[in-house]
Every structure is written in structure tokens, then in C-alpha cells.
Enzyme design. Sequence first.
Site, mmCIF file in Angstrom:
data_model
loop_
_atom_site.group_PDB
_atom_site.id
_atom_site.type_symbol
_atom_site.label_atom_id
_atom_site.label_comp_id
_atom_site.label_asym_id
_atom_site.label_seq_id
_atom_site.Cartn_x
_atom_site.Cartn_y
_atom_site.Cartn_z
ATOM 1 N N GLN A 2 1.674 -0.866 -2.697
ATOM 2 C CA GLN A 2 0.604 -1.724 -3.198
ATOM 3 C C GLN A 2 -0.605 -1.677 -2.274
ATOM 4 O O GLN A 2 -0.467 -1.599 -1.053
ATOM 5 C CB GLN A 2 1.118 -3.164 -3.319
ATOM 6 C CG GLN A 2 0.409 -3.958 -4.382
ATOM 7 C CD GLN A 2 1.192 -5.196 -4.784
ATOM 8 O OE1 GLN A 2 2.409 -5.199 -4.725
ATOM 9 N NE2 GLN A 2 0.506 -6.234 -5.182
ATOM 10 N N SER A 51 7.406 0.483 0.435
ATOM 11 C CA SER A 51 7.665 -0.743 -0.319
ATOM 12 C C SER A 51 7.974 -0.411 -1.783
ATOM 13 O O SER A 51 8.977 0.235 -2.064
ATOM 14 C CB SER A 51 6.490 -1.721 -0.177
ATOM 15 O OG SER A 51 6.807 -2.990 -0.700
ATOM 16 N N LEU A 52 7.105 -0.793 -2.739
ATOM 17 C CA LEU A 52 7.397 -0.475 -4.145
ATOM 18 C C LEU A 52 7.531 1.035 -4.341
ATOM 19 O O LEU A 52 8.209 1.507 -5.258
ATOM 20 C CB LEU A 52 6.311 -1.017 -5.069
ATOM 21 C CG LEU A 52 5.030 -0.191 -5.226
ATOM 22 C CD1 LEU A 52 5.138 0.801 -6.381
ATOM 23 C CD2 LEU A 52 3.844 -1.080 -5.413
#
Length: 313
Positions: free
Chosen positions: A10, A95-96
Site C-alpha cells: 500500500q 505487506s499486502l
Amino acid sequence: MTRAFVFPGQGSQAVGMGRELAEAFEVARLTFEEVDDALEQRLSRLMFEGPEADLTLTENAQPALMAVSLAVLRVLQQQGGVDLRTHATFVAGHSLGEYSALCAAGAFSLPDTARLLKLRGQSMQKAVPVGKGAMAALLGADLEQAQAIAADAAQGEVCAVANDNAAGQVVISGATEAIDRAIALAAERGLKRSVRLPVSAPFHCPLMQPAADAMAEALETVTINTPAVPVVANVTASAVSDPAEIRRLLVEQVTGMVRWRESVLYMKGQGVDSLVELGAGKVLAGLAKRIDKEVGAVSVGAPADVEAFLKTL
């Protein structure tokens, strides 16, 4: 050349992302349509046209970034015969981006990945009331300095290192007042500067436990296959291939620190000398140069990037 394919997190989103790719390659357009169908949402229109405020919402940004990454990979597969087993030693994501990496390696289906990330974004947003949590980048800090500042600033509240991105770029996360104290402490201790991040929730800290619980429940209902190549997990900075282990680490990842600097150094230690960033932006390629100048990095996100990269194979 020994490569790892890496996938952004993100903050790399921007209105217009993926549009050139969809116009140039039918397989990219079909990828975006598959994500739209899985979510029952015109996410691709939001990606191409905005508004930016809606695209930036965590529940939209997460599946949108994954969609662009997977569209790029599918274009490389179609146009240049790229096969992870042949062209990559590892995959990893920030992360994502770890979900993008797992989808790229065949551990998740694309529709399942889109739905998981939609839920992950919604759950992270709901976990902490708006204004009660914050994040800040401690510029010039190494991991140990950031951990010490976070510990001293906590004073009974949550304050923890969320992302160890590179030497000199460590992000902390926690209760708003604790983050404010940490910023003040960082200045007292001579750090270059600290920047409050424009995020809507305090990611990757214990305040995200409700989101971790939601993801644990969701991940139990989804098939996880053995990935085509090992995935370097955020929370361990080491390779994983076992589906049960992948499931467990994805739950831990919601509240745990993203060990990106260590992940890159791990891959280098395993013989990787080139990172290929697939998707929107060039954040991970930039971090690679700061982590270890011996590790080359290239970002592939637009049609021209695809053409240039395929010439190197």
C-alpha cells in the site's frame, strides 16, 4: 542472473494505474475484469479514473494493487513465456504484496486473493476507530534505534515497529498519542526527521488483532496450494512453501513487523542478485538500492517496461 519477483504494498497506488496495460494487452484487461467480477465491484474503473480518495481507501487499494501486479505477470507470461519456476528463485511482497506474491506463485486463485484483500482492508480499517491510531516513518533510524524509541514512547499504550524497510527508513505504528511521543523522542535523540504517514489506521501492530482474527477465519475457508517457488514471508524473512505455514504466517503478518530489509538480504544470501518489481510504482526497487547496492532491481508496470524486461531474458 538469479531473480526474485517482488510485489509492492500500500502506498504505491495512483489513479491511472493499469490503464495503459489494459489498453495494450487483452490478458491484462481480462485480469482486471476477473477481479471486478470476484468483488462484484467496478474496481478497474476506480483504478483507471479515480477519484483518488476512493482508490486510497484501504479496502480498495489492497485488491487494486494486487490486480495490477497480477496483470503485469500475466502479460509477461503471455508475451515472453515467463515461468516462475524457470525465471525466479523466490517471490516476496511487502505487506499486502505478500498476497500478490502467493497468487503469482499459484498458492491462491485470483478471485480468492481479491476477496481476501478486500476483507483484509475492511478489517484493518475497522480494527481501530479513526483518529485513535497513527504511523510514522523514523528517517535515519536503524531497527534497534526505532525499537528503543517505540518502547520508551509506549508508556502503557501500543507503539511498535511496523516496517523495517531499509536502513534509515523504519516505520512505527500504534496509539496516536504514543506515536506523537515517539516523534518527539526521535528529535531529542538526533534523528534526521520523523514523518507522520497519511494512513487511515495503525497497520502491523497489536492494535490490528481484530483484523488478524478476521483473516484467520477467512483463510480457513480458502484453498492454499503449494507455491510454484518459495515465498519469503514478511514476518520471518525466510522462505516458506508449506500451505499450513503460509496460512499461519499470513495471520501473524497483520499484527507483526514487515521485515523487508531482512527479506531482501535473505534472498541475496540465497544467491539472488536481481529483484523484479511487478506492479504499480517503483518503491521496492528504490528500497533495494538502499538495502544492498549489489542487488539490482527493475520495476515492471507499464507496456514499455514489459518490452524492456523481456529483452533481458
